[in-house]
Scaffold this motif. Structure first.
Motif, PDB file in Angstrom:
ATOM      1  N   HIS A 128       0.839  -1.199   0.000  1.00 36.30           N
ATOM      2  CA  HIS A 128       0.000   0.000   0.000  1.00 36.30           C
ATOM      3  C   HIS A 128       0.874   1.250   0.000  1.00 36.30           C
ATOM      4  O   HIS A 128       1.871   1.346   0.718  1.00 36.30           O
ATOM      5  CB  HIS A 128      -0.912  -0.001   1.219  1.00 36.30           C
ATOM      6  N   THR A 129       0.463   2.215  -0.801  1.00 38.06           N
ATOM      7  CA  THR A 129       1.228   3.442  -0.999  1.00 38.06           C
ATOM      8  C   THR A 129       0.339   4.636  -0.680  1.00 38.06           C
ATOM      9  O   THR A 129      -0.758   4.752  -1.221  1.00 38.06           O
ATOM     10  CB  THR A 129       1.725   3.530  -2.454  1.00 38.06           C
ATOM     11  N   ILE A 130       0.803   5.510   0.188  1.00 41.23           N
ATOM     12  CA  ILE A 130      -0.003   6.644   0.637  1.00 41.23           C
ATOM     13  C   ILE A 130      -0.045   7.714  -0.455  1.00 41.23           C
ATOM     14  O   ILE A 130       0.986   8.291  -0.815  1.00 41.23           O
ATOM     15  CB  ILE A 130       0.571   7.239   1.935  1.00 41.23           C
ATOM     16  N   LEU A 131      -1.246   7.986  -0.955  1.00 37.91           N
ATOM     17  CA  LEU A 131      -1.444   9.030  -1.958  1.00 37.91           C
ATOM     18  C   LEU A 131      -2.287  10.195  -1.441  1.00 37.91           C
ATOM     19  O   LEU A 131      -2.569  11.131  -2.185  1.00 37.91           O
ATOM     20  CB  LEU A 131      -2.114   8.448  -3.212  1.00 37.91           C
ATOM     21  N   GLU A 132      -2.662  10.160  -0.182  1.00 38.25           N
ATOM     22  CA  GLU A 132      -3.597  11.162   0.321  1.00 38.25           C
ATOM     23  C   GLU A 132      -3.000  12.564   0.403  1.00 38.25           C
ATOM     24  O   GLU A 132      -3.733  13.552   0.529  1.00 38.25           O
ATOM     25  CB  GLU A 132      -4.118  10.762   1.696  1.00 38.25           C
ATOM     26  N   ASN A 133      -1.674  12.675   0.331  1.00 38.58           N
ATOM     27  CA  ASN A 133      -1.037  13.986   0.388  1.00 38.58           C
ATOM     28  C   ASN A 133      -0.637  14.518  -0.984  1.00 38.58           C
ATOM     29  O   ASN A 133      -0.012  15.586  -1.078  1.00 38.58           O
ATOM     30  CB  ASN A 133       0.197  13.926   1.297  1.00 38.58           C
ATOM     31  N   THR A 134      -0.968  13.802  -2.049  1.00 37.08           N
ATOM     32  CA  THR A 134      -0.630  14.241  -3.401  1.00 37.08           C
ATOM     33  C   THR A 134      -1.690  15.207  -3.915  1.00 37.08           C
ATOM     34  O   THR A 134      -2.844  15.170  -3.500  1.00 37.08           O
ATOM     35  CB  THR A 134      -0.508  13.052  -4.363  1.00 37.08           C
ATOM     36  N   LEU A 144       4.411   6.795  -6.532  1.00 40.70           N
ATOM     37  CA  LEU A 144       4.437   5.381  -6.917  1.00 40.70           C
ATOM     38  C   LEU A 144       5.837   4.948  -7.330  1.00 40.70           C
ATOM     39  O   LEU A 144       6.294   3.851  -6.977  1.00 40.70           O
ATOM     40  CB  LEU A 144       3.446   5.135  -8.054  1.00 40.70           C
ATOM     41  N   ALA A 145       6.541   5.799  -8.083  1.00 36.42           N
ATOM     42  CA  ALA A 145       7.902   5.467  -8.512  1.00 36.42           C
ATOM     43  C   ALA A 145       8.833   5.363  -7.313  1.00 36.42           C
ATOM     44  O   ALA A 145       9.739   4.501  -7.287  1.00 36.42           O
ATOM     45  CB  ALA A 145       8.403   6.520  -9.499  1.00 36.42           C
ATOM     46  N   GLU A 178      -0.267   6.604 -17.894  1.00 37.65           N
ATOM     47  CA  GLU A 178       0.383   7.401 -16.849  1.00 37.65           C
ATOM     48  C   GLU A 178       0.910   6.526 -15.727  1.00 37.65           C
ATOM     49  O   GLU A 178       1.984   6.797 -15.164  1.00 37.65           O
ATOM     50  CB  GLU A 178      -0.614   8.427 -16.311  1.00 37.65           C
ATOM     51  N   LEU A 179       0.180   5.466 -15.394  1.00 37.11           N
ATOM     52  CA  LEU A 179       0.681   4.533 -14.377  1.00 37.11           C
ATOM     53  C   LEU A 179       1.873   3.739 -14.912  1.00 37.11           C
ATOM     54  O   LEU A 179       2.825   3.465 -14.165  1.00 37.11           O
ATOM     55  CB  LEU A 179      -0.437   3.602 -13.936  1.00 37.11           C
ATOM     56  N   ASP A 180       1.851   3.373 -16.186  1.00 38.88           N
ATOM     57  CA  ASP A 180       3.005   2.691 -16.796  1.00 38.88           C
ATOM     58  C   ASP A 180       4.246   3.571 -16.769  1.00 38.88           C
ATOM     59  O   ASP A 180       5.365   3.088 -16.533  1.00 38.88           O
ATOM     60  CB  ASP A 180       2.696   2.313 -18.249  1.00 38.88           C
ATOM     61  N   ASP A 181       4.059   4.855 -17.017  1.00 44.38           N
ATOM     62  CA  ASP A 181       5.201   5.771 -16.992  1.00 44.38           C
ATOM     63  C   ASP A 181       5.836   5.825 -15.607  1.00 44.38           C
ATOM     64  O   ASP A 181       7.053   6.015 -15.481  1.00 44.38           O
ATOM     65  CB  ASP A 181       4.756   7.180 -17.397  1.00 44.38           C
ATOM     66  N   ALA A 182       5.024   5.667 -14.574  1.00 43.48           N
ATOM     67  CA  ALA A 182       5.545   5.702 -13.201  1.00 43.48           C
ATOM     68  C   ALA A 182       6.148   4.366 -12.800  1.00 43.48           C
ATOM     69  O   ALA A 182       7.248   4.314 -12.217  1.00 43.48           O
ATOM     70  CB  ALA A 182       4.430   6.076 -12.231  1.00 43.48           C
TER      71      ALA A 182
END
Length: 502
Positions: A128-134, A144-145, A178-182
């Motif tokens: 799990h990766t925190i994205l709530e601050n993006t 993600l990268a 965009e997810l592939d790029d990351a």
């Protein structure tokens, strides 16, 4: 000012706010241990007699003690998990004392979250990766990268709940490209709120396409049907759907060690933003094995804390957790609630992990007479009780029921509460206060608000000016972030994720 410039200004302001608060928060926890105390996770072994030099000293800071005088100290020393000096001078450090020069930074006590669903974050599948601050697709890609090097080959990178498209300048999910790029070499799945929708990258699409082509693993599995741009349709709250099936496939891959890792990640993130104590309101209970109709807020209520309990036994917990009991039965007999009150202890455990009371509710508010009987049973048992309401009618229903049960069983010393309270009246608040009750104000609706003409609760100033016992909560980690500073920002500024006052 144009809408674009308002959003840009707001995004900068929120970053500045977070940088000045969460980035410098250090949790200060007093454990109350004595010379013969049992060593608890999160505690330092107690030295016989309580003597000796401090183990930790903080100097050259602005340490807000939150005492009655609002004292701001420049230094503190800590021994055996307790503050031994607070002021401008500390004892000379011993050779093994850890000294932290704060460089003028601000230190606050650990924050208590009075309404959260952290057990769900502890059970997240994948890494799990925190994205709530993006705040943009670009920041999502960067986050993600940055996660990618710590994820073994073949494992999923996920981010489930806690964020909303309103937080991002593009106001949409990222595309497959965009997810592939990351992250091109690990499968990725982003899952929004309770039920989706989801977004995945090319490796994730290949996985779900193969699952769609294979014999179904369960009679209720539906096709995930990943679109060409990587999007997966939202599920229903109870009947399943593409996003729920995608979640089911990933949950099936989880081992118990995976859940322990996710639990440690959840605790580490919580501590990093200064949130050190959680009142967990459980999840919508769905006892039994995994099922494709379960959404992110569904798990077996009898097993969902297993990984946290295991880490607690190993002495590895760093966040204080109190677990409430949510009962969602509309059966007039209320069998589960009756057995809970007959056989369970409330507030049973230790400083780091203990049972709570009844909450987020004892029965669904909409179940009418069944819900009312549930309140009576809780009062009869002498338990603390909490109910969440979504409107003024709900608050009125709760106040009237509390007054009715109080005539039969005194609840004035049980500290009952009402949560969310998006609308209030002075009369209802006064009647609650007369019953010894308090309110928890929802501070998370900034993230889903998109119309500045619509006021989103709670009415913070009205409630604080009334004088009733009150607090705020974030209700993370499905519909809103865990990060408490985001909720505090909304409560103090009234600005939603678009930068509009609501």
């Amino acid at each position: 000012m144009s809408r674009t410039s308002r959003k840009d200004t707001q995004r900068l302001s929120r970053r500045q706010f977070l940088g000045a608060t969460a980035g410098t928060a250090i949790a200060a926890i007093a454990t109350g241990a004595g010379p013969r105390a049992v060593v608890l996770s999160g505690q330092i072994p107690v030295v016989a007699g309580g003597g000796g030099a401090p183990e930790l000293t903080l100097v050259n800071g602005r340490i807000r003690t939150m005492d009655a005088r609002n004292t701001i100290a420049s230094a503190v020393s800590i021994r055996n998990g307790r503050f031994v000096t607070v002021g401008d001078a500390v004892p000379a450090p011993a050779p093994d004392t850890r000294v932290i020069d704060l460089g003028g930074r601000t230190v606050v006590p650990g924050i208590i979250e009075g309404h959260i669903h952290s057990v769900s974050l502890a059970n997240r599948p994948g890494y799990h990766t925190i994205l709530e601050n993006t705040t943009s697709i670009r920041e999502i890609q960067e986050t993600l990268a940055a996660r990618r090097p710590s994820v073994p080959e073949g494992q999923w990178i996920t981010s489930m709940g806690g964020w909303h498209e309103n937080q991002w300048s593009e106001h949409r999910l990222p595309t497959r490209r965009e997810l592939d790029d990351a992250v091109p070499d690990r499968p990725v799945l982003l899952y929004e709120r309770f039920t989706g929708p989801c977004a995945t990258n090319s490796l994730g699409k290949a996985f779900f396409d193969a699952a769609d082509a294979a014999p179904p693993l369960h009679p209720n599995v539906v096709r995930v049907n990943v679109a060409g741009n990587g999007l997966i349709a939202e599920a229903g709250f109870t009947g399943g759907g593409p996003s729920a099936t995608a979640l089911y496939y990933l949950r099936r891959l989880q081992t118990f060690e995976d859940k322990k890792r996710s639990t440690l990640d959840a605790m580490s993130y919580s501590a990093s933003v200064g949130l050190t104590a959680h009142l967990d309101q459980v999840l919508f209970p769905t006892p039994g094995p995994l099922h494709p109709n379960q959404v992110l807020s569904n798990l077996d209520q009898y097993r969902m804390y297993d990984s946290w309990l295991s880490l607690h036994r190993e002495g590895k917990t760093i966040i204080r957790l109190q677990m409430n009991f949510l009962h969602n039965q509309s059966d007039p007999e209320l069998p589960e609630l009756k057995e809970r009150l007959r056989n369970q202890f409330q507030f049973f455990g230790d400083d780091m992990m203990m049972t709570g009371s009844i909450g987020e509710w004892a029965a669904p508010l909409a179940s009418g007479a069944v819900w009312a009987e549930a309140q009576r049973l809780v009062a009869q048992a002498g338990w603390r009780n909490e109910n969440s309401v979504q409107n003024l009618a709900g608050l009125t229903q709760v106040v009237e029921a509390y007054e009715k049960v109080n005539k039969e069983f005194d609840i004035t010393n049980l500290r009952w509460a009402v949560h969310h309270v998006p609308a209030v009246t002075h009369d209802l608040l006064t009647r609650l206060r007369a019953l010894g009750c308090g309110v928890q104000m929802a501070a998370f609706r900034w993230v889903t608000s998109n119309d500045p003409k619509v006021v989103v609760g709670a009415p913070f100033r009205t409630i604080l000016d009334h004088g009733i016992q009150a607090g705020i909560h974030g209700d993370g980690v499905h519909i809103a972030p865990l990060n408490p500073w985001l909720q505090m920002y909304f409560a103090t500024t009234g600005l939603n994720s678009f930068g509009d006052p609501v």
